[in-house]
Write an enzyme that holds these catalytic residues in place. Structure first.
Site, PDB file in Angstrom:
ATOM      1  N   ARG A 151       0.836  -1.199   0.000  1.00 21.83           N
ATOM      2  CA  ARG A 151       0.000   0.000   0.000  1.00 21.83           C
ATOM      3  C   ARG A 151       0.871   1.249   0.000  1.00 21.83           C
ATOM      4  O   ARG A 151       2.055   1.206   0.332  1.00 21.83           O
ATOM      5  CB  ARG A 151      -0.905   0.017   1.235  1.00 21.83           C
ATOM      6  CG  ARG A 151      -1.845  -1.178   1.357  1.00 21.83           C
ATOM      7  CD  ARG A 151      -2.648  -1.085   2.655  1.00 21.83           C
ATOM      8  NE  ARG A 151      -3.593  -2.184   2.808  1.00 21.83           N
ATOM      9  CZ  ARG A 151      -3.341  -3.320   3.444  1.00 21.83           C
ATOM     10  NH1 ARG A 151      -2.137  -3.520   3.996  1.00 21.83           N
ATOM     11  NH2 ARG A 151      -4.260  -4.262   3.553  1.00 21.83           N
ATOM     12  N   LYS A 175      -1.864  -2.090   7.937  1.00 25.87           N
ATOM     13  CA  LYS A 175      -2.962  -1.533   8.719  1.00 25.87           C
ATOM     14  C   LYS A 175      -2.935  -2.072  10.140  1.00 25.87           C
ATOM     15  O   LYS A 175      -2.573  -3.215  10.380  1.00 25.87           O
ATOM     16  CB  LYS A 175      -4.301  -1.887   8.061  1.00 25.87           C
ATOM     17  CG  LYS A 175      -4.543  -1.175   6.729  1.00 25.87           C
ATOM     18  CD  LYS A 175      -5.912  -1.533   6.170  1.00 25.87           C
ATOM     19  CE  LYS A 175      -6.195  -0.769   4.894  1.00 25.87           C
ATOM     20  NZ  LYS A 175      -7.534  -1.110   4.330  1.00 25.87           N
ATOM     21  N   HIS A 244      -2.572   2.585  -5.812  1.00 28.76           N
ATOM     22  CA  HIS A 244      -3.456   1.431  -5.625  1.00 28.76           C
ATOM     23  C   HIS A 244      -3.661   0.665  -6.934  1.00 28.76           C
ATOM     24  O   HIS A 244      -3.894  -0.545  -6.912  1.00 28.76           O
ATOM     25  CB  HIS A 244      -4.801   1.872  -5.049  1.00 28.76           C
ATOM     26  CG  HIS A 244      -5.302   0.947  -3.978  1.00 28.76           C
ATOM     27  ND1 HIS A 244      -4.650   0.754  -2.779  1.00 28.76           N
ATOM     28  CD2 HIS A 244      -6.375   0.126  -3.936  1.00 28.76           C
ATOM     29  CE1 HIS A 244      -5.304  -0.127  -2.050  1.00 28.76           C
ATOM     30  NE2 HIS A 244      -6.352  -0.532  -2.729  1.00 28.76           N
ATOM     31  N   ARG A 247      -0.948  -1.736  -6.975  1.00 26.85           N
ATOM     32  CA  ARG A 247      -1.250  -2.840  -6.052  1.00 26.85           C
ATOM     33  C   ARG A 247      -2.197  -3.837  -6.733  1.00 26.85           C
ATOM     34  O   ARG A 247      -1.994  -5.051  -6.656  1.00 26.85           O
ATOM     35  CB  ARG A 247      -1.879  -2.267  -4.776  1.00 26.85           C
ATOM     36  CG  ARG A 247      -2.268  -3.297  -3.721  1.00 26.85           C
ATOM     37  CD  ARG A 247      -2.614  -2.546  -2.434  1.00 26.85           C
ATOM     38  NE  ARG A 247      -3.391  -3.330  -1.482  1.00 26.85           N
ATOM     39  CZ  ARG A 247      -2.872  -4.160  -0.587  1.00 26.85           C
ATOM     40  NH1 ARG A 247      -1.561  -4.367  -0.556  1.00 26.85           N
ATOM     41  NH2 ARG A 247      -3.644  -4.800   0.275  1.00 26.85           N
ATOM     42  N   HIS A 270      -4.249  -8.881   3.276  1.00 25.83           N
ATOM     43  CA  HIS A 270      -5.693  -8.868   3.475  1.00 25.83           C
ATOM     44  C   HIS A 270      -6.067  -9.726   4.675  1.00 25.83           C
ATOM     45  O   HIS A 270      -5.517 -10.804   4.878  1.00 25.83           O
ATOM     46  CB  HIS A 270      -6.421  -9.414   2.239  1.00 25.83           C
ATOM     47  CG  HIS A 270      -6.425  -8.471   1.085  1.00 25.83           C
ATOM     48  ND1 HIS A 270      -6.615  -8.885  -0.225  1.00 25.83           N
ATOM     49  CD2 HIS A 270      -6.270  -7.124   1.030  1.00 25.83           C
ATOM     50  CE1 HIS A 270      -6.577  -7.843  -1.023  1.00 25.83           C
ATOM     51  NE2 HIS A 270      -6.377  -6.766  -0.285  1.00 25.83           N
ATOM     52  N   TYR A 279      -9.922 -10.063  -7.282  1.00 32.91           N
ATOM     53  CA  TYR A 279      -8.928 -10.135  -8.351  1.00 32.91           C
ATOM     54  C   TYR A 279      -9.153 -11.341  -9.251  1.00 32.91           C
ATOM     55  O   TYR A 279      -8.756 -11.333 -10.412  1.00 32.91           O
ATOM     56  CB  TYR A 279      -7.516 -10.157  -7.767  1.00 32.91           C
ATOM     57  CG  TYR A 279      -7.198  -8.906  -6.996  1.00 32.91           C
ATOM     58  CD1 TYR A 279      -7.055  -7.679  -7.650  1.00 32.91           C
ATOM     59  CD2 TYR A 279      -7.090  -8.921  -5.614  1.00 32.91           C
ATOM     60  CE1 TYR A 279      -6.797  -6.525  -6.947  1.00 32.91           C
ATOM     61  CE2 TYR A 279      -6.835  -7.763  -4.900  1.00 32.91           C
ATOM     62  CZ  TYR A 279      -6.692  -6.569  -5.572  1.00 32.91           C
ATOM     63  OH  TYR A 279      -6.450  -5.425  -4.878  1.00 32.91           O
TER      64      TYR A 279
END
Length: 298
Positions: A151, A175, A244, A247, A270, A279
């Site tokens: 990210r 995150k 992004h 990514r 994730h 995806y």
């Protein structure tokens, strides 16, 4: 319909903003116009609440979708209608809610933008890199995004110490401060070594932030976004040209070349496999386009 009483309730008792109240008013008016047409009433006539049936609401929902309204906008309008009838029940004006069995359409999940592999090969291999500190830094930024799928905040937060050249990996803080390890290719590590020698010559130190300005300060997210936008503009006119997108491009390329989806999930950081599964839809959509383009009977 008691639309004005309803919007007054939203504004003065629920303290909704003027913008939200206006949105509810427009949605109810859209339904009133549709219902008056179906019921054979004059365009400006009021629609009695007792004449509003589940069937009528379903016809409105179908008509909106047939006209090309997105499921998101249809969901919003149905939500406004459901809220209106809850108000009517609570206020004692009605005893039956015609929306109770109405299920709004599922909202579409937009497929992520991604760069074609050929365009990325052109950008990384064919277009000459400006022989300046910024030129080599910017090329490495693009290459790092595309090779790791990290990210924007993860890239700008990288320190030199996060790169382990011996083990060929980078430690990324994602995150909620969760850390993960991403392997690095030999070619990317070689470019990082070259960049670090230039970085040391410019900043005079070998520690701290990995990606810095000529003044030695850590690059901000806004600066990196601008760099990515400018670099991607060399090979695409696609509307979105952001970190992004790179990514997404990383994940799509991995899956296109046979990577296990669980491995891609872990590389991307994730929490849920469901997030990564979008995806697989992206790659299938690309597969359909290629089939339709290339097959003689498609």
């Amino acid at each position: 319909m008691h639309a004005e009483e309803f919007v007054s309730y939203l504004k003065y008792e629920r303290n909704y903003s003027d913008r939200t109240v206006d949105s509810y008013r427009r949605d109810l008016e859209a339904f009133r116009l549709f219902a008056s047409g179906v019921l054979g009433l004059a365009p400006g006539a009021d629609v009695p609440d007792a004449d509003i049936s589940e069937r009528l609401i379903r016809r409105w929902m179908a008509a909106m979708l047939d006209k090309g309204n997105t499921s998101r906008s249809v969901c919003r309008r149905i939500s406004a209608l459901k809220c209106y009838f809850r108000f009517m029940l609570v206020s004692g004006r009605l005893t039956v809610d015609p929306t109770v069995r109405i299920t709004p359409p599922k909202k579409e999940k937009p497929l992520p933008y991604f760069m074609r592999e050929g365009d990325m090969d052109t950008l990384l291999d064919d277009i000459k890199v400006r022989d300046t500190f910024e030129g080599h830094r910017n090329h490495l930024i693009i290459n790092t995004f595309y090779n790791t799928g990290m990210r924007l905040s993860e890239l700008t937060g990288l320190d030199v110490a996060d790169i382990d050249f011996h083990a060929e990996l980078v430690k990324v803080t994602g995150k909620r401060n969760k850390q993960r390890i991403i392997p690095l290719s030999e070619s990317l590590l070689a470019e990082m070594r070259e960049y670090l020698s230039r970085r040391g010559a410019v900043t005079g130190d070998s520690d701290g932030a990995l990606f810095v300005s000529r003044r030695g300060t850590r690059l901000s997210g806004a600066e990196v976004r601008e760099i990515v936008h400018d670099e991607l503009s060399l090979v695409t006119t696609m509307k979105k040209r952001s970190p992004h997108v790179l990514r997404h491009s990383f994940a799509t390329a991995m899956l296109n070349h046979g990577a296990d989806i669980e491995a891609v999930r872990r590389l991307l950081g994730h929490e849920s496999l469901a997030t990564t599964e979008i995806y697989t839809h992206t790659t299938f959509e690309q597969l359909k386009k290629e089939y339709q383009r290339a097959h003689p009977r498609a």
